[in-house]
Motif scaffolding. Structure first.
Motif, short mmCIF file in Angstrom:
data_model
loop_
_atom_site.label_atom_id
_atom_site.label_comp_id
_atom_site.label_asym_id
_atom_site.label_seq_id
_atom_site.Cartn_x
_atom_site.Cartn_y
_atom_site.Cartn_z
N ILE A 54 67.84 60.22 -11.13
CA ILE A 54 68.80 60.93 -11.99
C ILE A 54 70.16 60.25 -11.92
CG2 ILE A 54 70.07 63.12 -12.27
CD1 ILE A 54 67.20 63.25 -13.25
N VAL A 57 70.06 57.16 -14.03
CA VAL A 57 70.10 57.51 -15.45
C VAL A 57 71.54 57.83 -15.86
CG1 VAL A 57 69.43 59.26 -17.16
CG2 VAL A 57 67.70 58.25 -15.66
N GLU A 58 72.22 58.63 -15.07
CA GLU A 58 73.60 58.98 -15.38
C GLU A 58 74.49 57.74 -15.44
OE1 GLU A 58 74.64 61.79 -12.33
OE2 GLU A 58 73.64 63.44 -13.37
N HIS A 60 73.49 54.69 -16.07
CA HIS A 60 73.08 53.91 -17.23
C HIS A 60 73.70 54.47 -18.50
CE1 HIS A 60 70.64 51.28 -19.68
NE2 HIS A 60 70.21 52.33 -20.36
N LEU A 61 73.63 55.79 -18.64
CA LEU A 61 74.20 56.41 -19.84
C LEU A 61 75.71 56.21 -19.89
CD1 LEU A 61 72.21 59.77 -19.91
CD2 LEU A 61 71.90 57.80 -21.43
N ALA A 83 66.93 54.25 -22.81
CA ALA A 83 67.20 55.33 -21.86
C ALA A 83 66.22 56.48 -22.05
CB ALA A 83 68.64 55.81 -22.01
N SER A 84 65.92 56.82 -23.28
CA SER A 84 64.97 57.90 -23.57
C SER A 84 63.60 57.59 -22.99
CB SER A 84 64.86 58.13 -25.07
OG SER A 84 66.07 58.60 -25.59
N ALA A 86 62.98 55.61 -20.45
CA ALA A 86 63.09 55.67 -18.98
C ALA A 86 63.07 57.11 -18.50
CB ALA A 86 64.36 54.96 -18.52
N ILE A 87 63.77 57.98 -19.20
CA ILE A 87 63.79 59.41 -18.84
C ILE A 87 62.38 59.99 -18.98
CG2 ILE A 87 64.64 61.68 -19.53
CD1 ILE A 87 67.30 60.17 -20.31
#
Length: 93
Positions: A54, A57-58, A60-61, A83-84, A86-87
């Motif tokens: 998580i 991801v944060e 990366h975004l 990103a989508s 990967a999530i």
């Protein structure tokens, strides 16, 4: 530059701690520890890895996707798609 560069050492430290937990679980199995106790530790490791995921991801975004979107609409859209995906992989795991 990776989006997590500023917190790289924090991630490395967390991953080393998780690595130690996994070695501990292997030791528990070698020592025939009660199943529920092993499962409890596996759950803790899983949650710790999810927390790292998580955080990545944060990062990366907040870095990679934002920078790409500032660069061009196409680059931004590609990073959002990436990103989508990967999530989705994180959610399935």
């Amino acid at each position: 530059m990776a989006g997590y560069s500023g917190t790289k050492e924090d991630y490395a430290r967390r991953l080393r701690r998780i690595e130690g937990q996994v070695r501990g679980i292997a030791r528990m199995v070698d020592e025939d520890t009660y199943c529920i106790d092993v499962l409890t530790q596996i759950s803790a490791v899983t949650k710790a890895l999810q927390a790292v995921g998580i955080g990545l991801v944060e990062d990366h975004l907040g870095h990679c996707v934002v920078d790409a979107a500032r660069s061009s609409h196409e680059e931004g859209a590609e990073k959002v798609r990436e990103a989508s995906e990967a999530i989705a992989r994180l959610v399935r795991s």
